[in-house]
Scaffold this motif. Structure first.
Motif, short mmCIF file in Angstrom:
data_model
loop_
_atom_site.label_atom_id
_atom_site.label_comp_id
_atom_site.label_asym_id
_atom_site.label_seq_id
_atom_site.Cartn_x
_atom_site.Cartn_y
_atom_site.Cartn_z
N TYR A 130 -13.41 -43.91 -11.33
CA TYR A 130 -13.92 -42.69 -11.96
C TYR A 130 -13.94 -42.80 -13.49
O TYR A 130 -13.95 -41.79 -14.18
CB TYR A 130 -13.11 -41.47 -11.52
N GLY A 131 -13.91 -44.02 -14.01
CA GLY A 131 -14.05 -44.24 -15.44
C GLY A 131 -12.82 -43.93 -16.26
O GLY A 131 -12.91 -43.63 -17.44
N ARG A 132 -11.65 -44.03 -15.64
CA ARG A 132 -10.41 -43.73 -16.36
C ARG A 132 -9.87 -44.94 -17.11
O ARG A 132 -8.83 -44.86 -17.73
CB ARG A 132 -9.33 -43.23 -15.39
N ASN A 133 -10.56 -46.06 -17.05
CA ASN A 133 -10.05 -47.28 -17.67
C ASN A 133 -10.54 -47.48 -19.09
O ASN A 133 -10.30 -48.51 -19.69
CB ASN A 133 -10.40 -48.49 -16.80
N TYR A 134 -11.25 -46.51 -19.64
CA TYR A 134 -11.64 -46.61 -21.04
C TYR A 134 -11.57 -45.22 -21.68
O TYR A 134 -11.66 -44.21 -20.99
CB TYR A 134 -13.05 -47.23 -21.20
N HIS B 116 -12.64 -42.03 -23.44
CA HIS B 116 -13.77 -41.17 -23.75
C HIS B 116 -13.32 -39.72 -23.59
O HIS B 116 -12.59 -39.39 -22.68
CB HIS B 116 -15.00 -41.48 -22.88
N ARG B 117 -13.71 -38.92 -24.51
CA ARG B 117 -13.25 -37.53 -24.54
C ARG B 117 -14.45 -36.61 -24.65
O ARG B 117 -15.16 -36.62 -25.64
CB ARG B 117 -12.31 -37.33 -25.72
N ASN B 118 -14.69 -35.84 -23.59
CA ASN B 118 -15.75 -34.84 -23.57
C ASN B 118 -15.15 -33.52 -23.09
O ASN B 118 -14.17 -33.52 -22.35
CB ASN B 118 -16.89 -35.25 -22.63
N GLY C 124 -7.84 -38.87 -23.11
CA GLY C 124 -9.19 -39.40 -23.27
C GLY C 124 -9.66 -40.17 -22.05
O GLY C 124 -10.27 -41.22 -22.16
N VAL C 125 -9.38 -39.62 -20.86
CA VAL C 125 -9.72 -40.32 -19.62
C VAL C 125 -10.72 -39.55 -18.76
O VAL C 125 -10.74 -39.68 -17.55
CB VAL C 125 -8.46 -40.65 -18.79
N GLY C 126 -11.55 -38.77 -19.38
CA GLY C 126 -12.55 -38.06 -18.59
C GLY C 126 -13.09 -36.87 -19.33
O GLY C 126 -12.79 -36.64 -20.50
N THR C 127 -13.88 -36.12 -18.61
CA THR C 127 -14.46 -34.91 -19.18
C THR C 127 -13.61 -33.72 -18.78
O THR C 127 -13.33 -33.51 -17.60
CB THR C 127 -15.89 -34.71 -18.66
N THR C 128 -13.19 -32.97 -19.76
CA THR C 128 -12.48 -31.72 -19.51
C THR C 128 -13.55 -30.67 -19.28
O THR C 128 -14.37 -30.41 -20.15
CB THR C 128 -11.59 -31.37 -20.72
N ASP C 129 -13.54 -30.09 -18.07
CA ASP C 129 -14.67 -29.26 -17.66
C ASP C 129 -14.20 -28.01 -16.95
O ASP C 129 -13.48 -28.09 -15.96
CB ASP C 129 -15.58 -30.08 -16.75
#
Length: 140
Positions: A31-35, A37-39, A111-116
């Motif tokens: 789920y893209g937690r290995n880099y 990114h902060r949204n 910074g491991v995903g989109t806070t939504d």
């Protein structure tokens, strides 16, 4: 299995579920937690509408929308089985909101995903469905 046996099984299953939920939401590279990114999305239903009205694949829609519902369904089902004080609709909903909110904030901080906000809405819906299942199957 007697009532005490069910409660012990439910506690074990709940512990495994929480560990898996934390893995999926904070650590899973799938789920893209290995880099980093902060949204953030604070507009309710924005992400849901985007997924339903854009060219996302069916798999992506299921993972992002139904996955958020499914992720918290066990919590709504297990909380009243395990914790005697968390056995009402209001208490289960509050607990699920706080759990989901904590995960979303932690994702933002790490910074491991989109806070939504939509994730929180869908997580609460899943928890409510789980609580409804609990009420359907509980001993009368």
């Amino acid at each position: 299995m007697n009532r005490n046996g069910y409660r012990i099984f439910a506690k074990f299953f709940f512990a495994m579920y929480i560990l898996y939920l934390l893995y999926l939401t904070l650590f899973s590279s799938y789920y893209g937690r290995n880099y980093f990114h902060r949204n953030i999305n604070l507009f309710p239903f924005k992400t849901m509408v985007e997924y339903l009205h854009s060219n996302h694949s069916i798999k992506s829609i299921i993972i992002n929308l139904l996955g958020n519902i499914a992720a918290f369904l066990p919590m709504g089902l297990l909380l009243p089985l395990i914790f005697k004080k968390i056995n009402s609709f209001k208490r289960v909903t509050i607990f699920i909101f706080l759990s989901s909110f904590t995960i979303e904030i932690t994702q933002y901080i790490l910074g491991v995903g989109t806070t939504d906000i939509d994730d929180i809405i869908l997580n609460i819906l899943g928890g409510i469905l789980g609580f409804c299942l609990y009420n359907c199957f509980k001993e009368k």
